[in-house]
Design an enzyme around this catalytic site. Structure first.
Site, PDB file in Angstrom:
ATOM      1  N   ASP A 160      49.656  28.988  19.298  1.00 21.57           N
ATOM      2  CA  ASP A 160      50.933  27.733  19.436  1.00 21.57           C
ATOM      3  C   ASP A 160      52.072  28.415  19.601  1.00 21.57           C
ATOM      4  OD1 ASP A 160      51.962  25.352  19.844  1.00 21.57           O
ATOM      5  OD2 ASP A 160      50.923  24.412  18.033  1.00 21.57           O
ATOM      6  N   GLU A 193      49.682  28.145  24.800  1.00 22.11           N
ATOM      7  CA  GLU A 193      50.450  26.850  24.991  1.00 22.11           C
ATOM      8  C   GLU A 193      51.794  27.345  25.858  1.00 22.11           C
ATOM      9  OE1 GLU A 193      50.154  23.706  22.431  1.00 22.11           O
ATOM     10  OE2 GLU A 193      48.164  24.400  21.695  1.00 22.11           O
ATOM     11  N   TRP A 194      51.674  28.598  26.368  1.00 20.59           N
ATOM     12  CA  TRP A 194      52.615  29.307  26.979  1.00 20.59           C
ATOM     13  C   TRP A 194      53.415  28.129  28.197  1.00 20.59           C
ATOM     14  CZ3 TRP A 194      51.734  34.521  29.293  1.00 20.59           C
ATOM     15  CH2 TRP A 194      52.504  35.117  29.937  1.00 20.59           C
ATOM     16  N   LEU A 196      53.488  25.034  28.348  1.00 23.80           N
ATOM     17  CA  LEU A 196      53.922  23.790  27.649  1.00 23.80           C
ATOM     18  C   LEU A 196      54.991  23.994  27.069  1.00 23.80           C
ATOM     19  CD1 LEU A 196      53.806  21.243  25.598  1.00 23.80           C
ATOM     20  CD2 LEU A 196      52.336  22.489  24.434  1.00 23.80           C
ATOM     21  N   ASP A 221      50.971  17.082  23.185  1.00 26.19           N
ATOM     22  CA  ASP A 221      49.631  16.669  22.555  1.00 26.19           C
ATOM     23  C   ASP A 221      49.018  15.447  23.202  1.00 26.19           C
ATOM     24  OD1 ASP A 221      50.104  18.881  21.334  1.00 26.19           O
ATOM     25  OD2 ASP A 221      50.098  17.878  19.307  1.00 26.19           O
TER      26      ASP A 221
END
Ligand SMILES: *[C@@H]1O[C@H](CO)[C@@H](O)[C@H](O)[C@H]1NC(C)=O
Ligand SMILES: *[C@@H]1O[C@H](CO)[C@@H](O)[C@H](O)[C@H]1NC(C)=O
Ligand SMILES: *[C@@H]1O[C@H](CO)[C@@H](O)[C@H](O)[C@H]1NC(C)=O
Length: 428
Positions: A160, A193-194, A196, A221
Site C-alpha cells: 500500500d 497501489e502506486w 492510485l 477502494d
C-alpha cells in the site's frame, strides 16, 4: 548489464508496441483469490467480534472453505491478508511481527496451513512509515521485510502507499520493494497501489509501473454499492486508451475486489460486476464471507465460462465500444479470434429493455465473418445459435444488469444459395 538476447527481446517488444512486464514469471493470467479488506476491514477486537476479527482463525476458516467448496478448483488460489495483521511495533531485530493475540501461531504456521490446502498466502505492507490503519510501515526496511515475508513462505504482497512521503520516495519505494522481493529468490506476486497515489499529482507512467509490479490499483477502494461499481466502469472506460494497452500477461489493471455475496448489490448488479471484471481482465479477489454465502452468489463467482473469459490466455483487456442513453456495449478480444461482449443497461428506472446487437460492430466486423456461434453466458446460459456478420440479435437486459455473450468465429461455415447453410466441404 543486459545480455544480447535481452537487448534483442526488448527491441522486439518495442517494435511490437508491447511493454515488458515484471520478469518474475508470475500472474500470466489475472490472479484469483480472496482478500479480507472490503468485508472484514480492520476489526481487531476479537473479544467483541470473535468470528469476524482479523485473526489466524478467520484465515484458516476461509482456507478450509476455499479448499473444500470448489473455490480452489475453479482457480481462486490466493488467500490474502490486508491491513491490521501486525503488532503495533516491530520486534527487537526490527522485524515485522503479527499481533500476538490474534495470530498466536505466527504467519509461517498460517502459510503452512494454507499451503497444506493447496492454496497460496498473500500479505500486506506499506511503503511509508505507517500503514493506512497506523501499523508499522516498511520505510527503511524494504529488504528486511521482503526477507521476512520470504522466510514465512508468503506468495503475494499487496504493498500500500499510505504515508508515502515525497513522490520520489514513493517511486523509489515501489521499485526497491520489487527488487527486494526478487532478491529473496522466492516467487512472490507483487501488487502495487502506486498509480492510485501518484495520479492526483502526476501523469502515471504505466510502462514503468508494469516493469516493477504484477498488478496495480488505479483509484480509490471499492465499496459494497452500485455507485462504486458504476464509478469504476466509468473511470475505466474514460481512461481505456491508456489502460488496455498496458494490460497483459504479467501485469494487470486492478479495479479492486469482487463484492459479490455481500449486502449492497442487487442480483443484476452482482451479475454486472462479474461480467465486467471478466471483460476488464481484472484480478478476481473476492471479499466476502465464504462461511456464509448464498448458493446463487457462489454459482456466479464459480461460473467456469465467465472465469475462462477472465483468464483468457491472450490477456487482452476489454473496452467500451458504444454508449447511448441506456446501454453500454463492451467487447474483449479472446484467443482464437473469439470475443466476449457485455451489454449493460444503465437505466435505473423501468423494467427490462430490449437491445439490438448488430454483429458487424463486434471485433471491427471480424467476430462474425463469415459466421459465428453465439452463446449467452450471463445472466443465464443459452445457446443463441449461428449468426453471420450482418445479423441483428435482440437481447433483453434488466436495469443495472448485464448480458454477457461469447462469440466464437466460425470459419468453416459458409452461407450459400438463398441463405441455406452448408459446410465448405459441401461445395467441393
Ligand atoms: C529476478 O529477476 C530476474 C531478472 O529480471 C529474473 O530472471 C528472475 O526470475 C527473478 N527472480 C524472482 C524470484 O522473481
Ligand atoms: C519516515 O520517517 C523518517 C524519520 O522521521 C523520515 O526521515 C522519513 O522521511 C519518513 N518517510 C516517509 C516516506 O515519510
Ligand atoms: C516511462 O517509463 C519508461 C520505462 O522506465 C521510460 O523508458 C519512458 O521514457 C517513461 N516515459 C515518460 C513519458 O517519462
Amino acid at each position: 548489464m543486459a545480455g544480447a538476447a535481452e537487448v534483442a527481446a526488448a527491441a522486439l517488444l518495442a517494435v511490437l508496441g508491447l511493454t515488458a512486464a515484471l520478469d518474475n514469471g508470475l500472474a500470466r493470467t489475472p490472479p484469483m483469490g480472496w482478500l479480507h479488506w472490503e468485508r472484514f476491514l480492520c476489526q481487531t477486537d476479537c473479544e467483541r467480534e470473535p468470528r469476524d476479527c482479523i485473526s489466524e482463525q478467520l484465515f484458516m476458516q476461509m482456507a478450509d472453505r476455499m479448499a473444500s467448496e470448489g473455490w480452489k478448483d475453479v482457480g481462486y488460489r490466493f488467500l490474502c491478508i490486508d491491513d491490521c495483521w501486525m503488532a503495533p511495533t516491530r520486534d527487537k531485530q526490527g522485524r515485522l511481527q503479527p499481533d500476538p493475540k490474534r495470530f498466536p501461531s505466527g504467519i509461517k504456521k498460517l502459510a503452512d496451513y494454507v499451503h497444506s490446502k493447496g492454496l497460496k498466502l498473500g500479505i500486506y505492507a506499506d511503503i511509508g512509515n505507517r500503514t493506512c490503519a497506523g501499523f508499522p510501515g516498511s520505510y527503511g526496511h524494504y529488504e528486511q521485510d521482503a526477507e521476512t515475508f520470504a522466510s514465512w513462505e508468503v506468495d503475494l504482497l499487496k504493498f500500500d502507499g499510505c504515508d508515502f512521503g515525497t513522490l520520489e520516495e514513493m517511486a523509489e519505494g515501489y521499485k526497491k520493494m520489487s527488487s527486494a522481493l526478487n532478491k529473496t529468490g522466492r516467487s512472490i506476486v507483487y501488487s502495487c497501489e502506486w498509480p492510485l497515489y501518484q495520479r492526483p499529482f502526476q501523469k502515471v507512467n504505466y510502462t514503468e509501473i508494469k516493469q516493477y509490479c504484477n498488478y496495480w490499483r488505479n483509484y480509490a477502494d471499492i465499496s459494497d454499492a452500485w455507485s462504486s461499481i458504476k464509478y469504476i466502469l466509468d473511470w475505466t472506460s474514460s481512461n481505456q486508451d491508456v489502460l488496455i494497452d498496458i494490460a497483459g500477461p504479467g501485469g494487470w489493471n486492478d479495479p479492486d475486489m469482487l463484492v459479490i455475496g455481500n449486502f449492497g448489490l442487487s442480483w443484476d448488479q452482482q451479475i454486472t460486476q462479474m461480467a465486467f471484471w471478466a471483460i476488464m481482465a481484472a484480478p478476481l479477489m473476492m471479499s466476502n464471507d465464504l462461511r456464509q454465502i448464498s448458493s446463487k452468489a457462489k454459482g456466479l463467482l464459480q461460473n467456469k465460462e465467465v472465469i475462462a473469459i477472465n483468464q483468457d490466455p491472450l490477456g487482452k483487456q476489454g473496452y467500451r465500444i458504444t454508449k447511448d442513453n441506456t446501454f453500454e456495449l463492451w467487447e474483449r478480444p479472446l484467443s482464437e479470434g473469439a470475443f466476449a461482449v457485455a451489454v449493460l443497461n444503465r437505466k435505473e428506472m423501468g423494467g427490462p429493455q430490449a437491445y439490438v446487437l448488430a454483429t458487424m460492430i463486434i471485433g471491427d466486423g471480424l467476430a462474425c465473418n463469415p459466421s459465428c456461434l453465439i452463446q449467452q453466458i450471463l445472466p443465464t446460459r443459452r445457446d443463441l445459435g449461428l449468426h453471420n456478420w450482418v445479423s441483428f440479435l435482440k437481447l433483453v437486459v434488466n436495469p443495472t444488469g448485464t448480458v454477457l455473450l461469447k462469440i466464437v468465429v466460425n470459419k468453416n461455415l459458409l452461407f450459400i444459395g438463398n441463405g441455406r447453410l452448408g459446410y465448405s466441404k459441401d461445395l467441393l
